[in-house]
Design an enzyme around this catalytic site. Sequence first.
Site, PDB file in Angstrom:
ATOM      1  N   ARG A  14       0.782  -1.194   0.111  1.00  0.00           N
ATOM      2  CA  ARG A  14      -0.231  -0.085   0.019  1.00  0.00           C
ATOM      3  C   ARG A  14       0.908   1.160   0.065  1.00  0.00           C
ATOM      4  O   ARG A  14       2.227   1.227   0.320  1.00  0.00           O
ATOM      5  CB  ARG A  14      -0.838   0.054   1.206  1.00  0.00           C
ATOM      6  CG  ARG A  14      -2.003  -1.105   1.014  1.00  0.00           C
ATOM      7  CD  ARG A  14      -2.711  -1.028  -0.010  1.00  0.00           C
ATOM      8  NE  ARG A  14      -3.573  -2.290  -0.123  1.00  0.00           N
ATOM      9  CZ  ARG A  14      -3.664  -2.862  -1.440  1.00  0.00           C
ATOM     10  NH1 ARG A  14      -3.130  -2.196  -2.339  1.00  0.00           N
ATOM     11  NH2 ARG A  14      -4.465  -3.941  -1.484  1.00  0.00           N
ATOM     12  N   CYS A  15       0.267   2.192  -0.548  1.00  0.00           N
ATOM     13  CA  CYS A  15       0.885   3.452  -0.522  1.00  0.00           C
ATOM     14  C   CYS A  15       1.560   3.733   1.020  1.00  0.00           C
ATOM     15  O   CYS A  15       0.797   3.780   1.694  1.00  0.00           O
ATOM     16  CB  CYS A  15      -0.284   4.627  -0.942  1.00  0.00           C
ATOM     17  SG  CYS A  15       0.306   6.309  -0.948  1.00  0.00           S
ATOM     18  N   PRO A  16       2.531   4.391   0.650  1.00  0.00           N
ATOM     19  CA  PRO A  16       3.541   4.809  -0.048  1.00  0.00           C
ATOM     20  C   PRO A  16       4.588   3.922  -0.541  1.00  0.00           C
ATOM     21  O   PRO A  16       5.590   4.261  -1.052  1.00  0.00           O
ATOM     22  CB  PRO A  16       4.279   6.262   0.504  1.00  0.00           C
ATOM     23  CG  PRO A  16       4.606   5.691   1.697  1.00  0.00           C
ATOM     24  CD  PRO A  16       3.257   4.911   2.280  1.00  0.00           C
TER      25      PRO A  16
END
Length: 74
Positions: A14-16
């Site tokens: 998942r981001c980042p």
Amino acid sequence: MSEPDEVLDCRGQRCPLPVINLARLVPGLPAGAVVRVLADDPAAAVDIPAWCRMRGHEFVAERPGPAYDVRVSG
């Protein structure tokens, strides 16, 4: 398009994390190398092109997979 020089598998991250991992990989690559980032986080579609703009690399294309091709600048 031809095959990329490197494939960075960030699926499930998942981001980042996809951008962080791309940023860690790029310094070890020669100018002109193409990295294909495999990332299924929807934020990657925005984050990876934005990172390219900020860092001076070329965002080449978004591909099915989803995958994102980045050309390393010199």
